[in-house]
Each structure stands twice: as structure tokens, then as C-alpha cells.
Design a protein around this motif. Structure first.
Motif, PDB file in Angstrom:
ATOM      1  N   PHE A  90      41.226  43.484  43.027  1.00 64.34           N
ATOM      2  CA  PHE A  90      40.843  43.981  41.925  1.00 64.34           C
ATOM      3  C   PHE A  90      40.367  45.672  42.632  1.00 64.34           C
ATOM      4  CE2 PHE A  90      37.773  40.111  40.695  1.00 64.34           C
ATOM      5  CZ  PHE A  90      38.382  39.698  39.455  1.00 64.34           C
ATOM      6  N   THR A  91      40.804  45.673  43.393  1.00 62.36           N
ATOM      7  CA  THR A  91      41.430  46.901  43.896  1.00 62.36           C
ATOM      8  C   THR A  91      42.233  47.676  42.919  1.00 62.36           C
ATOM      9  OG1 THR A  91      39.508  47.248  45.464  1.00 62.36           O
ATOM     10  CG2 THR A  91      40.990  48.806  45.387  1.00 62.36           C
ATOM     11  N   LEU A 154      42.358  23.815  41.373  1.00 62.27           N
ATOM     12  CA  LEU A 154      41.378  24.996  41.960  1.00 62.27           C
ATOM     13  C   LEU A 154      42.167  26.101  42.284  1.00 62.27           C
ATOM     14  CD1 LEU A 154      38.765  22.932  44.017  1.00 62.27           C
ATOM     15  CD2 LEU A 154      38.372  22.940  41.979  1.00 62.27           C
ATOM     16  N   ALA A 155      43.187  26.420  42.429  1.00 66.08           N
ATOM     17  CA  ALA A 155      43.957  27.945  43.014  1.00 66.08           C
ATOM     18  C   ALA A 155      44.583  27.746  41.348  1.00 66.08           C
ATOM     19  CB  ALA A 155      44.910  27.206  43.756  1.00 66.08           C
ATOM     20  N   GLU A 156      44.392  27.007  40.889  1.00 65.82           N
ATOM     21  CA  GLU A 156      45.145  27.487  39.601  1.00 65.82           C
ATOM     22  C   GLU A 156      44.347  27.971  38.724  1.00 65.82           C
ATOM     23  OE1 GLU A 156      48.039  27.036  38.074  1.00 65.82           O
ATOM     24  OE2 GLU A 156      49.449  26.104  39.153  1.00 65.82           O
ATOM     25  N   ALA A 157      43.040  27.393  38.791  1.00 65.34           N
ATOM     26  CA  ALA A 157      41.411  27.876  37.690  1.00 65.34           C
ATOM     27  C   ALA A 157      41.344  28.941  38.252  1.00 65.34           C
ATOM     28  CB  ALA A 157      41.026  27.023  37.801  1.00 65.34           C
ATOM     29  N   LEU A 158      41.052  29.605  39.856  1.00 68.42           N
ATOM     30  CA  LEU A 158      40.405  30.576  40.237  1.00 68.42           C
ATOM     31  C   LEU A 158      41.617  31.628  39.998  1.00 68.42           C
ATOM     32  CD1 LEU A 158      38.419  31.213  41.873  1.00 68.42           C
ATOM     33  CD2 LEU A 158      39.814  30.830  44.182  1.00 68.42           C
ATOM     34  N   VAL A 159      42.863  31.781  40.049  1.00 67.54           N
ATOM     35  CA  VAL A 159      44.106  32.623  39.431  1.00 67.54           C
ATOM     36  C   VAL A 159      44.028  33.367  38.049  1.00 67.54           C
ATOM     37  CG1 VAL A 159      46.813  33.303  40.039  1.00 67.54           C
ATOM     38  CG2 VAL A 159      45.359  32.480  41.979  1.00 67.54           C
ATOM     39  N   GLY A 160      43.580  32.182  37.552  1.00 66.69           N
ATOM     40  CA  GLY A 160      43.741  32.107  36.125  1.00 66.69           C
ATOM     41  C   GLY A 160      41.902  33.197  35.491  1.00 66.69           C
ATOM     42  N   ALA A 161      41.329  33.170  36.965  1.00 65.58           N
ATOM     43  CA  ALA A 161      39.809  33.947  35.843  1.00 65.58           C
ATOM     44  C   ALA A 161      39.947  34.388  36.480  1.00 65.58           C
ATOM     45  CB  ALA A 161      38.901  32.480  36.887  1.00 65.58           C
ATOM     46  N   ALA A 162      40.665  35.329  37.663  1.00 68.85           N
ATOM     47  CA  ALA A 162      40.423  36.375  38.410  1.00 68.85           C
ATOM     48  C   ALA A 162      42.055  37.215  37.328  1.00 68.85           C
ATOM     49  CB  ALA A 162      41.484  36.532  39.838  1.00 68.85           C
ATOM     50  N   GLU A 163      42.966  37.083  37.121  1.00 69.65           N
ATOM     51  CA  GLU A 163      43.639  37.437  35.986  1.00 69.65           C
ATOM     52  C   GLU A 163      42.266  37.722  35.086  1.00 69.65           C
ATOM     53  OE1 GLU A 163      47.706  35.294  36.939  1.00 69.65           O
ATOM     54  OE2 GLU A 163      46.755  34.470  34.849  1.00 69.65           O
ATOM     55  N   ALA A 169      37.794  43.408  33.433  1.00 68.84           N
ATOM     56  CA  ALA A 169      37.078  44.765  34.358  1.00 68.84           C
ATOM     57  C   ALA A 169      37.395  46.515  34.300  1.00 68.84           C
ATOM     58  CB  ALA A 169      37.386  44.129  35.997  1.00 68.84           C
ATOM     59  N   ASN A 170      39.470  46.332  33.858  1.00 64.52           N
ATOM     60  CA  ASN A 170      40.022  47.419  33.544  1.00 64.52           C
ATOM     61  C   ASN A 170      39.897  48.020  31.736  1.00 64.52           C
ATOM     62  OD1 ASN A 170      40.990  47.302  36.131  1.00 64.52           O
ATOM     63  ND2 ASN A 170      42.859  46.800  35.086  1.00 64.52           N
ATOM     64  N   ALA A 171      38.406  47.328  31.294  1.00 68.56           N
ATOM     65  CA  ALA A 171      38.941  47.569  29.879  1.00 68.56           C
ATOM     66  C   ALA A 171      37.375  48.010  29.452  1.00 68.56           C
ATOM     67  CB  ALA A 171      39.276  47.061  28.534  1.00 68.56           C
ATOM     68  N   THR A 172      36.141  47.966  30.663  1.00 67.41           N
ATOM     69  CA  THR A 172      34.762  48.082  30.282  1.00 67.41           C
ATOM     70  C   THR A 172      34.354  48.754  31.386  1.00 67.41           C
ATOM     71  OG1 THR A 172      34.946  45.308  30.416  1.00 67.41           O
ATOM     72  CG2 THR A 172      33.149  46.231  30.878  1.00 67.41           C
ATOM     73  N   ARG A 178      35.382  45.746  43.680  1.00 66.45           N
ATOM     74  CA  ARG A 178      34.131  45.021  44.148  1.00 66.45           C
ATOM     75  C   ARG A 178      32.772  43.909  43.675  1.00 66.45           C
ATOM     76  NH1 ARG A 178      32.792  45.196  49.742  1.00 66.45           N
ATOM     77  NH2 ARG A 178      30.643  44.894  49.233  1.00 66.45           N
ATOM     78  N   GLN A 179      32.708  44.658  42.510  1.00 68.40           N
ATOM     79  CA  GLN A 179      31.655  43.768  41.691  1.00 68.40           C
ATOM     80  C   GLN A 179      32.367  43.269  40.843  1.00 68.40           C
ATOM     81  OE1 GLN A 179      30.556  47.134  39.097  1.00 68.40           O
ATOM     82  NE2 GLN A 179      28.352  47.918  39.909  1.00 68.40           N
ATOM     83  N   ALA A 180      33.844  43.117  40.141  1.00 66.22           N
ATOM     84  CA  ALA A 180      34.295  41.818  39.944  1.00 66.22           C
ATOM     85  C   ALA A 180      34.378  40.922  41.279  1.00 66.22           C
ATOM     86  CB  ALA A 180      36.349  42.445  39.378  1.00 66.22           C
ATOM     87  N   ALA A 181      34.925  41.186  42.021  1.00 62.80           N
ATOM     88  CA  ALA A 181      35.381  40.357  42.982  1.00 62.80           C
ATOM     89  C   ALA A 181      33.477  39.373  42.874  1.00 62.80           C
ATOM     90  CB  ALA A 181      35.537  40.858  44.502  1.00 62.80           C
TER      91      ALA A 181
END
Length: 213
Positions: A90-91, A154-163, A169-172, A178-181
């Protein structure tokens, strides 16, 4: 000026233009002007608009994966590794919003060969997250032979959620890396922790037979 330095200037200008204007709307003229070079020089170095866009995707993908991997210390517990990886992710996406737009939006919506480049980036990210999760799962279950396929979804879902969360986060305004993480850790880790402890969630008996609506 060395060719490598000039090429990076062109790529900087191209990422900014593609990220803010979109692939189709961006012109080689404005990229050349922003880079401070002539349009023929851009073509001489990078052949075509398509090749230039691919070069941008590859550079931004490499920078992102390098940042995430560098942010994780393998000797730490899995939750700390995941936290560090997400924070690094996210950084980087916050510090390079145009690059993230190129990867997350532009490259995916303009067909091949761009989509294939991003698919390779995503596969690398999923493999990395799978490594982190499977080590923790094997330790928690005391089963060193636990196959990676048990946590691959689980890894697929986590990566998709992070994307998706990075784009949000960039639009808000006001949302920090750190808040996004922390948002994603709160969403995902409680469930992962239960799963690794051998306490997976189970659907209620007969739930599949309940009609929708």
C-alpha cells in the motif's frame, strides 16, 4: 545523457501520461514533450506506443514486487510478514498512483499483450503470499506436508482484496498505507488465524438446499 537515463525519463513521462489520460487517449507527442525529447527519439528508443506501454507495465510491476518482497522479513511470524508485505504494497501504490493505475486499470482493460503482463505480476504476488501462508499453516497444524493448494485460494482472495483496496485508498483522501494495511489485516487475519489453528468456518447443515430469495 546516457541512453539508460533518457529512457527512464521517457518511461516516467509515459507512466504519468498513461496513468492520467489512459492508454488510448495518451499521445506520443505529449509523452515526448513531458519527457523533454523529440517524438522521433521516443520511437527510436521504444519502437511504438504499444512497446512503450509494455515497457511501462514491466517497469512498474518489477518495482512493485521488489518493494513488497523487500518489506518482508522471513524470520518473523506469519501475521507480521503479512502485515509488512501489505504495508509495503500500500505504501508503494500510494507513492506511485499513476503506476498503479497503469497496472490495475489500464493494462487490464486493453487486451493482449498488456493483460498477460499484468497476469504475470499477479501470479508472482499470489505465489509470494502463498509462501507466507503455507509456512504458517504447516506450523500451526504441525503438518509439514500440507500442500500449497490448501491455501492457494486464500492467497488469490487476499491479493484480489489488496488490489481493490489499493484503488479505493488512492481515490479516498486521508487514507494512509498503514490504515489500508490494517483494514485488510482486520478483515482477513482473524479468519486466517482460525483456519491455521484448525478451526475453519463450516456452512450450516443443509445450507446448500435453502432456496435463494
Amino acid at each position: 545523457m546516457p541512453r539508460a537515463v533518457r529512457e527512464q525519463q521517457m518511461l516516467d513521462a509515459a507512466v504519468r501520461t498513461f496513468g492520467q489520460r489512459g492508454y488510448r487517449a495518451a499521445s506520443m507527442d505529449e509523452i515526448a514533450e513531458l519527457a523533454g525529447v523529440s517524438k522521433p527519439l521516443v520511437y527510436l528508443y521504444l519502437n511504438s506506443k504499444e512497446d512503450l506501454f509494455i515497457a511501462c507495465i514491466r517497469r512498474e510491476a518489477k518495482a512493485l514486487t521488489t518493494a513488497v518482497r523487500a518489506g518482508v522479513h522471513p524470520g518473523l511470524p506469519a501475521d507480521r510478514q503479512l502485515w509488512e508485505g501489505l504495508t509495503a504494497f500500500f505504501t508503494h501504490t500510494a507513492q506511485h498512483p499513476d503506476g498503479w493505475t497503469v497496472l490495475h486499470l489500464q493494462a487490464r482493460t486493453h487486451g493482449e499483450p498488456f493483460a498477460a503482463e499484468v497476469a504475470a505480476l499477479r501470479a508472482d504476488m499470489v505465489a509470494f503470499v502463498t509462501e507466507v501462508i503455507v509456512v504458517a499453516a504447516r506450523e500451526a497444524r504441525r503438518d509439514p506436508s500440507l500442500p500449497e493448494r490448501e491455501v492457494a485460494g486464500l492467497a488469490e482472495a487476499l491479493v484480489g482484496a489488496a488490489e481493490s483496496l489499493a484503488a479505493w485508498a488512492n481515490a479516498t483522501p486521508g487514507v494512509t498505507a498503514r490504515q489500508a494495511a490494517a483494514t485488510l489485516m482486520n478483515f482477513a487475519w482473524a479468519g486466517l488465524g482460525e483456519l491455521m489453528g484448525g478451526r475453519p468456518w463450516a456452512a450450516p447443515s443443509g445450507a446448500e438446499a435453502v432456496p435463494a430469495g
